[in-house]
Design an enzyme around this catalytic site. Sequence first.
Site, short mmCIF file in Angstrom:
data_model
loop_
_atom_site.label_atom_id
_atom_site.label_comp_id
_atom_site.label_asym_id
_atom_site.label_seq_id
_atom_site.Cartn_x
_atom_site.Cartn_y
_atom_site.Cartn_z
CG HIS A 270 -2.02 0.90 1.33
ND1 HIS A 270 -2.41 1.72 0.30
CD2 HIS A 270 -2.85 1.21 2.39
CE1 HIS A 270 -3.41 2.49 0.70
NE2 HIS A 270 -3.70 2.21 1.96
CG HIS A 312 -3.93 0.38 -8.13
ND1 HIS A 312 -5.27 0.32 -7.82
CD2 HIS A 312 -3.36 1.22 -7.24
CE1 HIS A 312 -5.50 1.12 -6.80
NE2 HIS A 312 -4.37 1.68 -6.42
CG ASP A 372 2.76 5.16 -4.04
OD1 ASP A 372 2.82 6.37 -3.83
OD2 ASP A 372 1.88 4.43 -3.58
#
Length: 437
Positions: A270, A312, A372
Amino acid sequence: MTHKKIKLTESVSGKEKEIELPVLESTAGADIIDIRPIHAELGYFTFDPGFVSTASCESKITYIDGGRGLLKYRGYPIEQLAEQSNFAEVCYLLFYGDLPDRRQLDEFNQSLVRHSHLDEDTMAALLNCFGRERHPMAMLMAAVSHLAALYHDETAVHDPQYRERAAHRLIAKMATITAWLLCHRNGRPLRQRNPALSYTEGFLQMAFGKFDGKASLRKTFVDAMDLILILHADHEQNASTSTVRLSGSTETNPYAALVAGIASLWGPAHGGANEAVIRMLEDIVESGESLEYYIDRARDKNDHFRLMGFGHRVYKNYDPRAKIIRQTCHNLLSELDVGGDNQPLLETARRLETIALEDDYFISRKLYPNVDFYSGIILNTMGLPRDMFTVIFALARTIGWISHWNEMMADKHTRIGRPRQLYTGRCERAFTPIDER
Ligand code: CMC
């Protein structure tokens, strides 16, 4: 209002029983089958590990269409907010549901300045217990636990004014705490926020001190940080937000619920991914192995290695946040003309991005660089230590967590979260005293 129904037939030894399940209509996205009659009328529970196809609540805050790569906050496309808005305005939008007018935004900003204050001596004492080199996510949880102790009042969670004050407090104080974690790491004094600066600039100044370089570079840094905060502000029912909702459903205070959310965010699957991306790139550079070697490892089912910053749960086309931030990432790298120690790492990132985007394994599984992958590279370029990256994510996600908590507490249908299980353990064993085993 619902018009559709799903019929479900139970068939046991030739005997059939049919029930009707109402379909709840979404304003966008898949409609939702209300499965509550399954237990009430047939006595079954449903099984969905990882909540891949289960809606846990009703929400009006954020909408994602993973197939089309869409993300909207309160109906506004993320692209428009990223380009035309700023983080404080996005916080207002997420919490209150509408964009503020000038007066509302000014008042909101003034409230954030007022609530940003923390006692330097208390925080210094708390952070000093950890030493300088410990992971700042653990210190962040401790600092927010301190707020939970200061503002504990479990009877107030149903009061809208208490919830609004808690939201302002958390958004404001999280910036101070995050900045002070960096000061603590670098041995710099803890300073209060300059009220004349915007939320993001005020945060950067608390974290890094006064900016002595070129004004244009300062603007580039502030804009990049503001963008990172906007893009990470909310993401509907992700793991940490669901954690905040689940713990908040017990009517614990919001600060305590946030500590639970921060713990959930920390994991590399995460929010910890941004830190893991840089760790992975450093490992690749230091190992001297080829990138193909790592791509092969990522493909190998017997190897735990995954390409961090790729894939994802929801986006199966592209991550719209990654598309926006990718450009900022490339602009920042060319404006700073970063070289030296960072160069091999950035070059590896660029090559990895290209190879993975052309590789069958990644294409067939719809695995693309996520937000990210790029935020890790930007934060690294800005000179933040890599273990601070997830703290920045937590700073951004605070508004999402508190908006969801507020929405849940205001919803009269909210019940304590209590999932069921498929029990596969042993039954009916008789206890034998220890000496007889
Ligand atoms: N590298 C290699 N293979 C991968 C990766 C990856 N990063 N991600 C998924 N896969 C493979 C996986 O092995 C599986 O293959 P197969 O179908 O052959 O078994 C397939 O792709 C589907 O993956 P999954 O594990 O079922 O997907 P998930 O939805 O359970 O997991 C994820 C999503 C984000 C946890 C995962 O993609 C991952 O671990 N990515 C790396 C960590 C990361 O970057 N996380 C940040 C997510 S964005 C920030 C946020 O919103 O929190």
